[in-house]
Enzyme design. Structure first.
Site, PDB file in Angstrom:
ATOM      1  N   ASN A 122      42.639  34.828  40.633  1.00  0.00           N
ATOM      2  CA  ASN A 122      42.307  36.256  40.706  1.00  0.00           C
ATOM      3  C   ASN A 122      41.149  36.559  41.651  1.00  0.00           C
ATOM      4  OD1 ASN A 122      44.349  36.952  38.975  1.00  0.00           O
ATOM      5  ND2 ASN A 122      43.078  36.711  37.136  1.00  0.00           N
ATOM      6  N   HIS A 176      49.443  40.037  38.204  1.00  0.00           N
ATOM      7  CA  HIS A 176      48.396  39.193  37.600  1.00  0.00           C
ATOM      8  C   HIS A 176      47.828  39.827  36.334  1.00  0.00           C
ATOM      9  CE1 HIS A 176      47.418  36.193  41.050  1.00  0.00           C
ATOM     10  NE2 HIS A 176      48.671  36.593  41.111  1.00  0.00           N
ATOM     11  N   ARG A 195      50.450  42.512  43.624  1.00  0.00           N
ATOM     12  CA  ARG A 195      49.940  41.238  43.107  1.00  0.00           C
ATOM     13  C   ARG A 195      48.988  41.491  41.931  1.00  0.00           C
ATOM     14  NH1 ARG A 195      45.852  37.334  45.394  1.00  0.00           N
ATOM     15  NH2 ARG A 195      46.286  35.376  44.311  1.00  0.00           N
TER      16      ARG A 195
HETATM   17  C1  HEM Z   1      57.471  33.654  41.077  1.00  0.00           C
HETATM   18  C2  HEM Z   1      56.249  33.199  40.881  1.00  0.00           C
HETATM   19  C3  HEM Z   1      55.123  33.537  41.801  1.00  0.00           C
HETATM   20  C4  HEM Z   1      54.269  32.683  42.386  1.00  0.00           C
HETATM   21  C5  HEM Z   1      54.231  31.178  42.199  1.00  0.00           C
HETATM   22  C6  HEM Z   1      53.396  33.438  43.238  1.00  0.00           C
HETATM   23  C7  HEM Z   1      52.383  32.907  44.006  1.00  0.00           C
HETATM   24  C8  HEM Z   1      51.693  33.595  44.971  1.00  0.00           C
HETATM   25  C9  HEM Z   1      50.711  33.019  45.851  1.00  0.00           C
HETATM   26  C10 HEM Z   1      50.244  31.576  45.816  1.00  0.00           C
HETATM   27  C11 HEM Z   1      50.282  33.986  46.687  1.00  0.00           C
HETATM   28  C12 HEM Z   1      49.222  33.852  47.780  1.00  0.00           C
HETATM   29  C13 HEM Z   1      47.878  34.227  47.199  1.00  0.00           C
HETATM   30  C14 HEM Z   1      46.721  34.030  48.158  1.00  0.00           C
HETATM   31  O1  HEM Z   1      46.739  33.118  48.935  1.00  0.00           O
HETATM   32  O2  HEM Z   1      45.802  34.853  48.123  1.00  0.00           O
HETATM   33  C15 HEM Z   1      50.996  35.183  46.351  1.00  0.00           C
HETATM   34  C16 HEM Z   1      50.856  36.382  46.999  1.00  0.00           C
HETATM   35  C17 HEM Z   1      51.493  37.524  46.597  1.00  0.00           C
HETATM   36  N1  HEM Z   1      52.235  37.691  45.456  1.00  0.00           N
HETATM   37 FE1  HEM Z   1      53.025  36.232  44.335  1.00  0.00          FE
HETATM   38  N2  HEM Z   1      53.729  34.760  43.151  1.00  0.00           N
HETATM   39  C18 HEM Z   1      54.772  34.875  42.277  1.00  0.00           C
HETATM   40  C19 HEM Z   1      55.372  36.035  41.876  1.00  0.00           C
HETATM   41  C20 HEM Z   1      54.966  37.293  42.261  1.00  0.00           C
HETATM   42  C21 HEM Z   1      55.398  38.511  41.661  1.00  0.00           C
HETATM   43  C22 HEM Z   1      56.348  38.603  40.456  1.00  0.00           C
HETATM   44  C23 HEM Z   1      54.796  39.518  42.341  1.00  0.00           C
HETATM   45  C24 HEM Z   1      54.870  41.006  42.108  1.00  0.00           C
HETATM   46  C25 HEM Z   1      55.856  41.617  41.486  1.00  0.00           C
HETATM   47  C26 HEM Z   1      54.016  38.922  43.394  1.00  0.00           C
HETATM   48  C27 HEM Z   1      53.335  39.592  44.388  1.00  0.00           C
HETATM   49  C28 HEM Z   1      52.638  38.987  45.404  1.00  0.00           C
HETATM   50  C29 HEM Z   1      52.189  39.690  46.594  1.00  0.00           C
HETATM   51  C30 HEM Z   1      52.519  41.111  46.977  1.00  0.00           C
HETATM   52  C31 HEM Z   1      51.448  38.765  47.329  1.00  0.00           C
HETATM   53  C32 HEM Z   1      50.712  39.013  48.653  1.00  0.00           C
HETATM   54  C33 HEM Z   1      49.329  39.549  48.310  1.00  0.00           C
HETATM   55  C34 HEM Z   1      48.513  39.997  49.489  1.00  0.00           C
HETATM   56  O3  HEM Z   1      48.833  39.707  50.639  1.00  0.00           O
HETATM   57  O4  HEM Z   1      47.489  40.689  49.256  1.00  0.00           O
HETATM   58  N3  HEM Z   1      54.106  37.569  43.279  1.00  0.00           N
HETATM   59  N4  HEM Z   1      51.842  34.914  45.294  1.00  0.00           N
END
Ligand code: HEM
Length: 328
Positions: free
Chosen positions: A99, A74, A70
């Site tokens: 972030n 970002h 993530r």
């Molecule tokens: C397609 C559009 C995307 C959206 C709208 C999105 C949105 C989100 C949201 C809302 C969260 C939860 C954050 C929180 O509550 O703290 C999240 C978590 C996460 N995102 Fe995405 N994301 C996207 C694409 C990606 C991409 C491209 C990656 C990496 C290549 C990614 C990796 C992650 C990971 C690994 C988590 C879990 C983080 C954790 O548990 O520490 N995301 N994302």
């Protein structure tokens, strides 16, 4: 906090733009100057130094791969993989809402400190993030899943406004697709990179609107499989719930294909996960990604592409000594 303008060390953005206009081949020039083994002469052990920090950290914290994936996304998505998200201070990208919940920063600090001990002033923080992300995701496989092109340099600029230029989890498919297209990432990249949500958790604030105030019917998103919607309601009990739910139930820590099976079964947790099945091309790719070999190959190709977006190279930016502050 706005710091020195991007690319202010000699190769200004204007010069770069002019060169781009002169060279028609400039589209697709993202990542020019990056190559596998960039530090072969200047810091031959750079990759193993990062791995020797990241693998023990991944062994101690099974959520590290999610945090670093993530973090890398970002950093890269708003305006290029330049470690701008790592800079501390008021008004920096790090201070932007999306972030505030980033993790894994202490592992980047430790990797960078180890790099500085062996090769002072040589390996950028942007490359440390790219390498540590690859290593953390690879840890469970005991082998490296993709090659990382290196040679990125660190930005001297970080702006809170950039930190908000990330896709919104409530985007419907065409808007999500266009947000990736504007960054040079196609539908295949969108589907592959979304597979990162096979790891980690989300806060209920991104899920509850689908359960309690869904657009159009004011209730539950009709695309969520009803039993799963009830499960989610048990965890995100109201619009105000601050709980965190697993993005890929049953396999939170495994980098595998069950995310794609889940979204196919209308069990995607974010709207942006679910909508990948609302488009013919994306849905076909979701089917393909259920094969682990195809997913790993597609993910490797797309994260390499993402990692090359709008990077600073050559004499642009700097090699930060401490990833949290610009050099003075
Ligand atoms: C397609 C559009 C995307 C959206 C709208 C999105 C949105 C989100 C949201 C809302 C969260 C939860 C954050 C929180 O509550 O703290 C999240 C978590 C996460 N995102 Fe995405 N994301 C996207 C694409 C990606 C991409 C491209 C990656 C990496 C290549 C990614 C990796 C992650 C990971 C690994 C988590 C879990 C983080 C954790 O548990 O520490 N995301 N994302």
């Amino acid at each position: 906090m706005r710091m020195a303008p991007r690319g202010s060390n000699g190769s200004g953005g204007g010069t770069k733009l002019l060169l781009c206009l002169l060279l028609v081949a400039c589209t697709g020039a993202a990542g020019q100057g990056l190559r596998v083994g960039f530090y072969q002469q200047s810091c031959p052990d750079a990759e193993s130094i990062v791995r020797n920090v990241t693998w023990p950290a991944a062994a101690a914290d099974p959520s590290l791969a999610a945090k670093l994936l993530r973090l890398f996304f970002h950093d890269c998505f708003p305006q290029g993989c330049d470690a701008s998200v790592l800079l501390d201070g008021r008004g920096t990208e790090k201070a932007a809402g999306p972030n505030l919940s980033l993790g894994g920063l202490e592992v980047i600090d430790a990797a960078k400190a180890a790099l500085e001990r062996s090769c002072p002033g040589t390996v950028s923080c942007a490359d440390a993030v790219a390498l540590a992300t690859r290593d953390a995701v690879s840890f469970q496989f005991g082998r490296l899943l993709w090659q990382v092109e290196t040679g990125r340099r660190d930005s001297r600029f970080s702006d809170e406004a950039d930190g908000t230029k990330l896709p919104n989890p409530e985007y419907v498919f065409p808007i999500l697709r266009d947000s990736f297209a504007r960054r040079g990432l196609g539908v295949a990249d969108l589907v592959a990179l979304s597979g990162a949500h096979t790891l980690g958790r989300t806060t209920c604030m991104f899920v509850s609107p689908r359960l309690y105030t869904f657009q159009g019917n004011g209730g539950v998103d009709p695309f969520i499989e009803p039993r799963y919607a009830r499960e989610l309601m048990g965890q995100c009990t109201s619009m105000a719930s601050a709980n965190r739910v697993v993005m890929d139930p049953g396999s939170e820590f495994a980098f595998d294909t069950s995310y794609y099976r889940a979204i196919k079964a209308n069990r995607g947790v974010l709207l942006t996960d679910s909508v990948l099945t609302h488009d013919d091309e994306a849905a076909r790719l979701v089917d393909e990604m259920q094969d682990l070999g195809k997913f790993l190959a597609a993910f490797a190709a797309s994260i390499q592409k993402m990692g090359a977006m709008d990077v600073l190279t050559g004499s642009q930016g700097e090699i930060r000594r401490n990833c949290r502050v610009v050099n003075y």
